[in-house]
Design a protein around this motif. Structure first.
Motif, PDB file in Angstrom:
ATOM      1  N   ASP A 118      -9.423  -3.399 -11.156  1.00  0.00           N
ATOM      2  CA  ASP A 118      -9.487  -3.869 -12.681  1.00  0.00           C
ATOM      3  C   ASP A 118      -8.289  -3.727 -13.517  1.00  0.00           C
ATOM      4  O   ASP A 118      -8.207  -4.361 -14.487  1.00  0.00           O
ATOM      5  CB  ASP A 118     -10.588  -3.065 -13.078  1.00  0.00           C
ATOM      6  CG  ASP A 118     -11.864  -3.279 -12.527  1.00  0.00           C
ATOM      7  OD1 ASP A 118     -12.385  -4.428 -12.075  1.00  0.00           O
ATOM      8  OD2 ASP A 118     -13.033  -2.566 -12.669  1.00  0.00           O
ATOM      9  N   THR A 119      -7.458  -2.804 -12.941  1.00  0.00           N
ATOM     10  CA  THR A 119      -6.257  -2.880 -13.703  1.00  0.00           C
ATOM     11  C   THR A 119      -5.087  -3.321 -13.113  1.00  0.00           C
ATOM     12  O   THR A 119      -4.528  -4.439 -13.549  1.00  0.00           O
ATOM     13  CB  THR A 119      -5.914  -1.142 -13.814  1.00  0.00           C
ATOM     14  OG1 THR A 119      -5.922  -0.717 -12.554  1.00  0.00           O
ATOM     15  CG2 THR A 119      -7.031  -0.659 -14.825  1.00  0.00           C
ATOM     16  N   LEU A 120      -4.565  -3.023 -12.186  1.00  0.00           N
ATOM     17  CA  LEU A 120      -3.327  -3.497 -11.259  1.00  0.00           C
ATOM     18  C   LEU A 120      -3.651  -4.751 -10.887  1.00  0.00           C
ATOM     19  O   LEU A 120      -2.815  -5.658 -10.592  1.00  0.00           O
ATOM     20  CB  LEU A 120      -3.010  -2.535 -10.079  1.00  0.00           C
ATOM     21  CG  LEU A 120      -2.360  -1.298 -10.613  1.00  0.00           C
ATOM     22  CD1 LEU A 120      -1.820  -0.397  -9.265  1.00  0.00           C
ATOM     23  CD2 LEU A 120      -1.191  -1.169 -11.707  1.00  0.00           C
ATOM     24  N   GLY A 121      -4.811  -5.139 -10.449  1.00  0.00           N
ATOM     25  CA  GLY A 121      -5.234  -6.336  -9.691  1.00  0.00           C
ATOM     26  C   GLY A 121      -5.309  -7.578 -10.827  1.00  0.00           C
ATOM     27  O   GLY A 121      -5.301  -8.620 -10.461  1.00  0.00           O
ATOM     28  N   ARG A 122      -5.023  -6.982 -12.093  1.00  0.00           N
ATOM     29  CA  ARG A 122      -4.870  -8.367 -13.132  1.00  0.00           C
ATOM     30  C   ARG A 122      -3.488  -8.534 -13.810  1.00  0.00           C
ATOM     31  O   ARG A 122      -3.286  -9.414 -14.216  1.00  0.00           O
ATOM     32  CB  ARG A 122      -5.928  -7.998 -14.209  1.00  0.00           C
ATOM     33  CG  ARG A 122      -7.566  -7.786 -14.069  1.00  0.00           C
ATOM     34  CD  ARG A 122      -8.197  -7.315 -15.071  1.00  0.00           C
ATOM     35  NE  ARG A 122      -9.700  -7.288 -14.587  1.00  0.00           N
ATOM     36  CZ  ARG A 122     -10.540  -6.962 -15.708  1.00  0.00           C
ATOM     37  NH1 ARG A 122     -10.279  -6.931 -17.142  1.00  0.00           N
ATOM     38  NH2 ARG A 122     -11.741  -7.137 -15.366  1.00  0.00           N
ATOM     39  N   ILE A 123      -2.777  -7.732 -12.925  1.00  0.00           N
ATOM     40  CA  ILE A 123      -1.416  -8.012 -13.396  1.00  0.00           C
ATOM     41  C   ILE A 123      -0.829  -9.119 -12.543  1.00  0.00           C
ATOM     42  O   ILE A 123      -0.859  -9.287 -11.543  1.00  0.00           O
ATOM     43  CB  ILE A 123      -0.484  -6.640 -13.139  1.00  0.00           C
ATOM     44  CG1 ILE A 123      -0.885  -5.723 -13.871  1.00  0.00           C
ATOM     45  CG2 ILE A 123       1.198  -6.885 -13.499  1.00  0.00           C
ATOM     46  CD1 ILE A 123      -0.441  -4.318 -13.508  1.00  0.00           C
ATOM     47  N   PRO A 124      -0.075 -10.248 -13.305  1.00  0.00           N
ATOM     48  CA  PRO A 124       0.569 -11.314 -12.455  1.00  0.00           C
ATOM     49  C   PRO A 124       1.553 -10.935 -11.661  1.00  0.00           C
ATOM     50  O   PRO A 124       2.247  -9.829 -11.606  1.00  0.00           O
ATOM     51  CB  PRO A 124       1.196 -12.164 -13.687  1.00  0.00           C
ATOM     52  CG  PRO A 124       0.595 -11.603 -15.057  1.00  0.00           C
ATOM     53  CD  PRO A 124       0.298 -10.068 -14.662  1.00  0.00           C
ATOM     54  N   LEU A 125       1.652 -11.791 -10.604  1.00  0.00           N
ATOM     55  CA  LEU A 125       2.382 -11.545  -9.306  1.00  0.00           C
ATOM     56  C   LEU A 125       2.020 -10.408  -8.474  1.00  0.00           C
ATOM     57  O   LEU A 125       1.845 -10.697  -7.298  1.00  0.00           O
ATOM     58  CB  LEU A 125       4.027 -11.129  -9.892  1.00  0.00           C
ATOM     59  CG  LEU A 125       4.605 -12.291 -10.898  1.00  0.00           C
ATOM     60  CD1 LEU A 125       5.997 -12.029 -11.057  1.00  0.00           C
ATOM     61  CD2 LEU A 125       4.729 -13.560 -10.151  1.00  0.00           C
ATOM     62  N   ILE A 126       1.721  -9.266  -8.866  1.00  0.00           N
ATOM     63  CA  ILE A 126       1.348  -8.383  -7.889  1.00  0.00           C
ATOM     64  C   ILE A 126      -0.176  -7.832  -7.858  1.00  0.00           C
ATOM     65  O   ILE A 126      -0.629  -7.152  -7.072  1.00  0.00           O
ATOM     66  CB  ILE A 126       2.018  -7.005  -8.385  1.00  0.00           C
ATOM     67  CG1 ILE A 126       1.624  -6.289  -9.689  1.00  0.00           C
ATOM     68  CG2 ILE A 126       3.844  -6.954  -8.406  1.00  0.00           C
ATOM     69  CD1 ILE A 126       1.994  -5.071  -9.913  1.00  0.00           C
ATOM     70  N   GLY A 127      -0.684  -8.942  -8.704  1.00  0.00           N
ATOM     71  CA  GLY A 127      -2.154  -8.492  -8.775  1.00  0.00           C
ATOM     72  C   GLY A 127      -3.102  -8.801  -7.398  1.00  0.00           C
ATOM     73  O   GLY A 127      -4.077  -7.862  -7.136  1.00  0.00           O
ATOM     74  N   LYS A 128      -2.597  -9.680  -6.535  1.00  0.00           N
ATOM     75  CA  LYS A 128      -3.170  -9.992  -5.460  1.00  0.00           C
ATOM     76  C   LYS A 128      -3.154  -8.909  -4.283  1.00  0.00           C
ATOM     77  O   LYS A 128      -3.890  -8.665  -3.616  1.00  0.00           O
ATOM     78  CB  LYS A 128      -2.314 -11.194  -4.702  1.00  0.00           C
ATOM     79  CG  LYS A 128      -2.787 -12.412  -5.413  1.00  0.00           C
ATOM     80  CD  LYS A 128      -2.131 -13.647  -4.645  1.00  0.00           C
ATOM     81  CE  LYS A 128      -2.453 -15.035  -5.567  1.00  0.00           C
ATOM     82  NZ  LYS A 128      -1.975 -16.165  -4.745  1.00  0.00           N
ATOM     83  N   LEU A 129      -2.020  -7.787  -4.615  1.00  0.00           N
ATOM     84  CA  LEU A 129      -1.709  -6.587  -3.641  1.00  0.00           C
ATOM     85  C   LEU A 129      -3.017  -5.948  -4.108  1.00  0.00           C
ATOM     86  O   LEU A 129      -3.268  -4.958  -2.715  1.00  0.00           O
ATOM     87  CB  LEU A 129      -0.701  -6.114  -4.260  1.00  0.00           C
ATOM     88  CG  LEU A 129       0.729  -7.042  -3.966  1.00  0.00           C
ATOM     89  CD1 LEU A 129       1.922  -6.088  -4.236  1.00  0.00           C
ATOM     90  CD2 LEU A 129       0.805  -7.176  -2.285  1.00  0.00           C
ATOM     91  N   PHE A 130      -3.991  -5.671  -5.162  1.00  0.00           N
ATOM     92  CA  PHE A 130      -4.791  -4.664  -5.438  1.00  0.00           C
ATOM     93  C   PHE A 130      -5.977  -5.326  -5.620  1.00  0.00           C
ATOM     94  O   PHE A 130      -6.847  -4.721  -6.344  1.00  0.00           O
ATOM     95  CB  PHE A 130      -4.461  -4.137  -6.640  1.00  0.00           C
ATOM     96  CG  PHE A 130      -3.022  -3.266  -6.177  1.00  0.00           C
ATOM     97  CD1 PHE A 130      -2.754  -2.156  -5.693  1.00  0.00           C
ATOM     98  CD2 PHE A 130      -1.783  -3.934  -6.752  1.00  0.00           C
ATOM     99  CE1 PHE A 130      -1.702  -1.352  -5.473  1.00  0.00           C
ATOM    100  CE2 PHE A 130      -0.660  -3.122  -6.660  1.00  0.00           C
ATOM    101  CZ  PHE A 130      -0.585  -1.989  -6.075  1.00  0.00           C
ATOM    102  N   GLN A 131      -6.428  -6.564  -4.778  1.00  0.00           N
ATOM    103  CA  GLN A 131      -7.813  -7.208  -5.127  1.00  0.00           C
ATOM    104  C   GLN A 131      -8.538  -7.034  -3.604  1.00  0.00           C
ATOM    105  O   GLN A 131      -7.881  -7.326  -2.661  1.00  0.00           O
ATOM    106  CB  GLN A 131      -7.546  -8.484  -5.465  1.00  0.00           C
ATOM    107  CG  GLN A 131      -7.148  -8.830  -6.925  1.00  0.00           C
ATOM    108  CD  GLN A 131      -6.947 -10.145  -7.250  1.00  0.00           C
ATOM    109  OE1 GLN A 131      -7.001 -11.074  -6.375  1.00  0.00           O
ATOM    110  NE2 GLN A 131      -6.352 -10.564  -8.462  1.00  0.00           N
ATOM    111  N   GLY A 132      -9.753  -6.636  -3.661  1.00  0.00           N
ATOM    112  CA  GLY A 132     -10.411  -6.532  -2.565  1.00  0.00           C
ATOM    113  C   GLY A 132     -11.534  -5.487  -2.683  1.00  0.00           C
ATOM    114  O   GLY A 132     -11.706  -4.790  -3.476  1.00  0.00           O
ATOM    115  N   PRO A 133     -12.291  -5.481  -1.687  1.00  0.00           N
ATOM    116  CA  PRO A 133     -13.824  -4.653  -1.761  1.00  0.00           C
ATOM    117  C   PRO A 133     -13.245  -3.300  -1.588  1.00  0.00           C
ATOM    118  O   PRO A 133     -12.058  -2.962  -0.842  1.00  0.00           O
ATOM    119  CB  PRO A 133     -14.510  -5.145  -0.722  1.00  0.00           C
ATOM    120  CG  PRO A 133     -13.575  -5.681   0.402  1.00  0.00           C
ATOM    121  CD  PRO A 133     -12.600  -6.293  -0.484  1.00  0.00           C
TER     122      PRO A 133
END
Length: 323
Positions: free
Chosen positions: A156-171
């Protein structure tokens, strides 16, 4: 007429000189044999893994190096997923462990009171002596549940930051590359910290005191005096910890999730070379076994390349210091 006494000192001296020469030659041959034994063991390990994985390395060629498929049923194997997981988890461990180790070593050598230095240094040495399987069990039963609770916050936090957000998205599984990297960071921290602490202590006190006398702050003394004086040894300690991270098996196997899928998220499960070998080698036969041995050869190559880079960096630094 009285006979002159026979002078036995010269023959005794010559005999001792010849004996010393023989002993020195024997000692040199013994040391040379030890050095050659290390090289022979290194070369033997490389050639044995190369020969054991020849069926896959020579049979599939670049497909084995670039493919992420791992299908023992159809004998379709690719090393990219284990290599990717090995590099990513080791990089995470370095990013976390190096600054922390630097801070601890700096605290113990420059800031900490005398009564606190010995207990903290002893605790660091105890961390280095803990078996890796204990780290794995701690990671699985304690750290994985903790990560599963904070991963939604990361998304919910780092996952919404552009460029690096994909690194922190997942179950929120708890198992994954990030968890394995953090556990590896805890494991290699004592090694890096111990090396940094020892080399920081070798900096002459008069150099630091002179800098303090000129009005420098503690950070300026560290940046301008301590680090330039010890940078070669510090880099060597960092690569020593990296070598430990690259080859770690049990701790990573417990918390990584052991999936051959490559994703952009650090929260997703993955695999490494060492964990793949540990999980499957007992049941592997035929081409499957050859693929696992080929993974071992790739791990050997990756480690060798890392150490070679370290040696080149140290040599370059030594040249600059010579100037």
């Amino acid at each position: 007429m009285q006979a002159n006494p026979i002078d036995t000192r010269q023959p005794s001296t010559e005999h001792r000189s010849r004996a010393d020469t023989r002993h020195d030659a024997l000692f040199r041959r013994l040391l040379k044999g030890c050095a050659l034994l290390v090289l022979a063991a290194l070369l033997g390990a490389a050639l044995s893994t190369l020969w054991g994985g020849r069926e896959v390395l020579f049979g599939q060629g670049l497909h084995f190096l670039t493919s992420s498929a791992w299908d023992p049923v159809n004998d379709d194997y690719g090393a990219w997923a284990p290599v990717f997981g090995t590099l990513v988890t080791s990089l995470i461990a370095l990013i976390l462990a190096v600054p922390t180790s630097f801070g601890i070593a700096l605290f113990l050598t420059e800031i900490a009171p005398a009564w606190l230095r010995s207990p903290v240094a002893t605790a660091i040495e105890l961390l280095a002596s803990i078996p890796s399987i204990i780290y794995g069990m701690w990671g699985l039963f304690v750290f994985v549940p903790f990560m599963s609770r904070i991963e939604p916050t990361l998304s919910d936090t780092l996952g919404r930051i552009p460029l690096i957000g994909k690194l922190f998205q997942g179950p929120p599984l708890g198992l994954g590359l990030l968890t394995a990297g953090i556990v590896l960071a805890v494991m290699i921290l004592p090694f890096i910290c111990s090396v940094m602490r020892e080399v920081f202590r070798t900096v002459p006190t008069r150099l630091k005191e002179s800098s303090y006398a000129l009005g420098s702050t503690t950070w300026e003394v560290v940046w301008d005096i301590v680090l330039p004086y010890t940078r070669s040894a510090v880099i060597g300690g960092i690569f020593l910890g990296l070598g430990r991270a690259l080859g770690e098996t049990m701790a990573v196997t417990f918390v990584l999730g052991n999936s051959y899928d490559i994703t952009s998220s650090l929260l997703m499960p993955g695999t490494t070379i060492s964990s793949a070998i540990a999980n499957e080698f007992n049941e592997a036969v035929g081409v499957h076994r050859s693929a696992l041995i080929a993974l071992g050869f790739l791990l050997f190559v990756v480690t060798f390349v890392v150490l070679l880079i370290a040696r080149l960096m140290l040599r370059q630094l030594a040249r600059k210091e010579g100037r």
